[in-house]
Motif scaffolding. Structure first.
Motif, PDB file in Angstrom:
ATOM      1  N   ALA A   1       0.831  -1.200   0.000  1.00 56.69           N
ATOM      2  CA  ALA A   1       0.000   0.000   0.000  1.00 56.69           C
ATOM      3  C   ALA A   1       0.874   1.263   0.000  1.00 56.69           C
ATOM      4  CB  ALA A   1      -0.930  -0.005   1.211  1.00 56.69           C
ATOM      5  N   ALA A   2       1.918   1.271   0.830  1.00 55.38           N
ATOM      6  CA  ALA A   2       2.778   2.446   0.922  1.00 55.38           C
ATOM      7  C   ALA A   2       3.482   2.735  -0.393  1.00 55.38           C
ATOM      8  CB  ALA A   2       3.804   2.258   2.041  1.00 55.38           C
ATOM      9  N   ASN A   3       3.823   1.682  -1.130  1.00 60.02           N
ATOM     10  CA  ASN A   3       4.535   1.870  -2.385  1.00 60.02           C
ATOM     11  C   ASN A   3       3.631   2.276  -3.539  1.00 60.02           C
ATOM     12  OD1 ASN A   3       6.856   0.466  -0.936  1.00 60.02           O
ATOM     13  ND2 ASN A   3       7.729   0.781  -2.968  1.00 60.02           N
ATOM     14  N   GLN A   4       2.348   2.475  -3.257  1.00 61.10           N
ATOM     15  CA  GLN A   4       1.445   3.040  -4.262  1.00 61.10           C
ATOM     16  C   GLN A   4       1.449   4.565  -4.215  1.00 61.10           C
ATOM     17  OE1 GLN A   4      -0.097   1.150  -6.659  1.00 61.10           O
ATOM     18  NE2 GLN A   4       1.215  -0.402  -5.692  1.00 61.10           N
ATOM     19  N   GLN A   5       2.131   5.147  -3.223  1.00 59.61           N
ATOM     20  CA  GLN A   5       2.246   6.593  -3.149  1.00 59.61           C
ATOM     21  C   GLN A   5       3.073   7.126  -4.323  1.00 59.61           C
ATOM     22  OE1 GLN A   5       2.824   8.043   1.246  1.00 59.61           O
ATOM     23  NE2 GLN A   5       4.027   6.167   0.997  1.00 59.61           N
ATOM     24  N   PRO A   6       2.804   8.357  -4.744  1.00 67.76           N
ATOM     25  CA  PRO A   6       3.673   8.978  -5.750  1.00 67.76           C
ATOM     26  C   PRO A   6       5.084   9.134  -5.202  1.00 67.76           C
ATOM     27  CG  PRO A   6       1.623  10.214  -5.495  1.00 67.76           C
ATOM     28  CD  PRO A   6       1.676   9.229  -4.365  1.00 67.76           C
ATOM     29  N   TYR A   7       6.062   8.952  -6.051  1.00 66.26           N
ATOM     30  CA  TYR A   7       7.455   9.070  -5.621  1.00 66.26           C
ATOM     31  C   TYR A   7       7.797  10.512  -5.255  1.00 66.26           C
ATOM     32  CZ  TYR A   7      12.521   9.394  -5.874  1.00 66.26           C
ATOM     33  OH  TYR A   7      13.833   9.658  -5.591  1.00 66.26           O
ATOM     34  N   ASN A   8       8.623  10.669  -4.214  1.00 64.35           N
ATOM     35  CA  ASN A   8       9.224  11.981  -3.958  1.00 64.35           C
ATOM     36  C   ASN A   8      10.652  11.803  -3.459  1.00 64.35           C
ATOM     37  OD1 ASN A   8       9.516  12.358  -0.925  1.00 64.35           O
ATOM     38  ND2 ASN A   8       7.335  11.857  -1.007  1.00 64.35           N
ATOM     39  N   ASP A   9      11.430  12.866  -3.524  1.00 64.90           N
ATOM     40  CA  ASP A   9      12.855  12.790  -3.203  1.00 64.90           C
ATOM     41  C   ASP A   9      13.129  12.484  -1.736  1.00 64.90           C
ATOM     42  OD1 ASP A   9      13.513  13.320  -5.825  1.00 64.90           O
ATOM     43  OD2 ASP A   9      13.746  15.478  -5.522  1.00 64.90           O
ATOM     44  N   GLY A  10      12.111  12.599  -0.893  1.00 62.23           N
ATOM     45  CA  GLY A  10      12.283  12.281   0.523  1.00 62.23           C
ATOM     46  C   GLY A  10      12.315  10.801   0.813  1.00 62.23           C
ATOM     47  N   PHE A  11      12.058   9.973  -0.203  1.00 61.88           N
ATOM     48  CA  PHE A  11      12.081   8.520  -0.021  1.00 61.88           C
ATOM     49  C   PHE A  11      13.530   8.035  -0.129  1.00 61.88           C
ATOM     50  CE2 PHE A  11       7.498   8.050  -1.842  1.00 61.88           C
ATOM     51  CZ  PHE A  11       6.990   8.539  -0.662  1.00 61.88           C
TER      52      PHE A  11
ATOM     53  N   SER B   1      11.300   5.317   5.091  1.00 55.47           N
ATOM     54  CA  SER B   1      10.781   6.658   4.825  1.00 55.47           C
ATOM     55  C   SER B   1       9.516   6.599   3.983  1.00 55.47           C
ATOM     56  CB  SER B   1      11.848   7.520   4.139  1.00 55.47           C
ATOM     57  OG  SER B   1      12.241   6.975   2.901  1.00 55.47           O
ATOM     58  N   VAL B   2       9.412   5.594   3.110  1.00 57.07           N
ATOM     59  CA  VAL B   2       8.196   5.413   2.311  1.00 57.07           C
ATOM     60  C   VAL B   2       7.020   5.032   3.213  1.00 57.07           C
ATOM     61  CG1 VAL B   2       7.119   4.069   0.462  1.00 57.07           C
ATOM     62  CG2 VAL B   2       9.525   4.734   0.274  1.00 57.07           C
ATOM     63  N   VAL B   3       7.259   4.069   4.086  1.00 61.42           N
ATOM     64  CA  VAL B   3       6.204   3.588   4.975  1.00 61.42           C
ATOM     65  C   VAL B   3       5.836   4.654   6.010  1.00 61.42           C
ATOM     66  CG1 VAL B   3       5.703   1.876   6.754  1.00 61.42           C
ATOM     67  CG2 VAL B   3       6.767   1.162   4.609  1.00 61.42           C
ATOM     68  N   GLU B   4       6.836   5.395   6.482  1.00 61.18           N
ATOM     69  CA  GLU B   4       6.584   6.467   7.439  1.00 61.18           C
ATOM     70  C   GLU B   4       5.718   7.561   6.814  1.00 61.18           C
ATOM     71  OE1 GLU B   4       9.376   8.101  10.981  1.00 61.18           O
ATOM     72  OE2 GLU B   4      10.158   8.387   8.956  1.00 61.18           O
ATOM     73  N   SER B   5       5.987   7.860   5.538  1.00 56.17           N
ATOM     74  CA  SER B   5       5.185   8.855   4.827  1.00 56.17           C
ATOM     75  C   SER B   5       3.732   8.408   4.706  1.00 56.17           C
ATOM     76  CB  SER B   5       5.775   9.089   3.428  1.00 56.17           C
ATOM     77  OG  SER B   5       4.955   9.922   2.646  1.00 56.17           O
ATOM     78  N   TYR B   6       3.531   7.098   4.702  1.00 54.86           N
ATOM     79  CA  TYR B   6       2.183   6.531   4.605  1.00 54.86           C
ATOM     80  C   TYR B   6       1.440   6.603   5.943  1.00 54.86           C
ATOM     81  CZ  TYR B   6      -1.399   3.121   3.166  1.00 54.86           C
ATOM     82  OH  TYR B   6      -2.587   2.486   2.857  1.00 54.86           O
ATOM     83  N   GLY B   7       2.189   6.914   7.024  1.00 52.41           N
ATOM     84  CA  GLY B   7       1.560   7.088   8.324  1.00 52.41           C
ATOM     85  C   GLY B   7       1.869   6.017   9.345  1.00 52.41           C
ATOM     86  N   GLN B   8       2.781   5.096   9.004  1.00 59.67           N
ATOM     87  CA  GLN B   8       3.104   3.997   9.911  1.00 59.67           C
ATOM     88  C   GLN B   8       4.312   4.336  10.780  1.00 59.67           C
ATOM     89  OE1 GLN B   8       1.675   0.870  10.485  1.00 59.67           O
ATOM     90  NE2 GLN B   8       3.223   0.709  12.092  1.00 59.67           N
ATOM     91  N   GLU B   9       4.219   4.090  12.071  1.00 57.87           N
ATOM     92  CA  GLU B   9       5.357   4.280  12.970  1.00 57.87           C
ATOM     93  C   GLU B   9       6.387   3.193  12.742  1.00 57.87           C
ATOM     94  OE1 GLU B   9       6.299   4.491  17.783  1.00 57.87           O
ATOM     95  OE2 GLU B   9       4.233   4.503  17.047  1.00 57.87           O
ATOM     96  N   ILE B  10       7.655   3.561  12.833  1.00 61.33           N
ATOM     97  CA  ILE B  10       8.761   2.638  12.606  1.00 61.33           C
ATOM     98  C   ILE B  10       9.330   2.168  13.936  1.00 61.33           C
ATOM     99  CG2 ILE B  10      10.988   2.306  11.473  1.00 61.33           C
ATOM    100  CD1 ILE B  10       8.676   2.911   9.543  1.00 61.33           C
ATOM    101  N   THR B  11       9.516   0.855  14.078  1.00 62.48           N
ATOM    102  CA  THR B  11      10.121   0.270  15.274  1.00 62.48           C
ATOM    103  C   THR B  11      11.594  -0.017  15.010  1.00 62.48           C
ATOM    104  OG1 THR B  11       8.032  -0.738  15.981  1.00 62.48           O
ATOM    105  CG2 THR B  11      10.061  -1.695  16.858  1.00 62.48           C
TER     106      THR B  11
END
Length: 220
Positions: free
Chosen positions: A171-181, A186-196
């Protein structure tokens, strides 16, 4: 079933070599082969997906014959960026798959098997996990005309494999690409998921320079 996507798209520019860094020998065997072998040693049931640029695949197949390399894997074409390469690898994971998928740098041949296991097992509960190690040197933050020391205890160095719930990463990798990835976290975090975070191992170096190759020979 669990998966790992091993991304290998280096060109060897910082290595000063005409041969891509993932194909350079360490201890008499190409780096990339050692990486795949480490994940097969972790689990005989893990589905390994190797992502390689189309232009490098013939050379890789020649190396496999030369070294009688017999670790089984699926092959996907590399993309324009790491983000797109991971997308291509994920396309080989069934849309209804359940479990954990890891993403790992092809030029990191020394992840500790216990660290790999910790990443996968933690991701079953926490959904998104990355291995990190402490910063041991003093670090300074640069501004326009000055710099200042910052508390190193507040920072960590990030390694791979980064492991995720399969459906989350898809699901996270369906986001449009940006240079912050800059990595998969960082992709999953942008999707709203907390990283452990889990503890990595310092030997899990990323081989990108001639100096790294020398360290890798010592580790072998």
């Amino acid at each position: 079933m669990d998966y790992v996507i091993i991304v290998a798209g280096g060109k060897g520019l910082r290595m000063g070599s005409d041969i891509p860094k993932q194909f350079l020998p360490v201890g008499g065997k190409p780096v990339l082969m050692r990486t795949l072998e480490r994940f097969r040693a972790y689990s005989a049931d893990l589905c390994i997906i190797l992502v390689l640029p189309k232009a490098q695949q013939d050379y890789w197949h020649e190396l496999c014959k030369k070294y009688a390399f017999n670790v089984d894997y699926l092959l996907a074409d590399g993309g324009q960026t790491r983000f797109h390469s991971v997308q291509n690898g994920l396309a080989l994971v069934p849309n209804d798959a359940q479990g954990v998928v890891g993403v790992h740098d092809g030029v990191r041949p020394f992840p500790d098997i216990d660290v790999i296991r910790k990443c996968y097992e933690t991701a079953r509960k926490k959904k998104a996990v990355i291995p990190v190690i402490p910063v041991v040197e003093t670090i300074r933050q640069l501004s326009c005309n000055s710099s200042r020391t910052v508390p190193r205890d507040e920072f960590r160095l990030v390694q791979t494999p980064q492991t995720f719930d399969i459906q989350l990463l898809k699901a996270a990798n369906q986001q449009p690409y940006n240079d912050g990835f800059t990595d998969d976290a960082s992709v999953v975090e942008s999707y709203g998921q907390e990283i452990t975070l889990v503890e990595g191992n310092r030997e899990n170096i990323k081989i990108t320079t001639p100096y790294d190759l020398k360290i890798a020979e010592v580790l072998i």
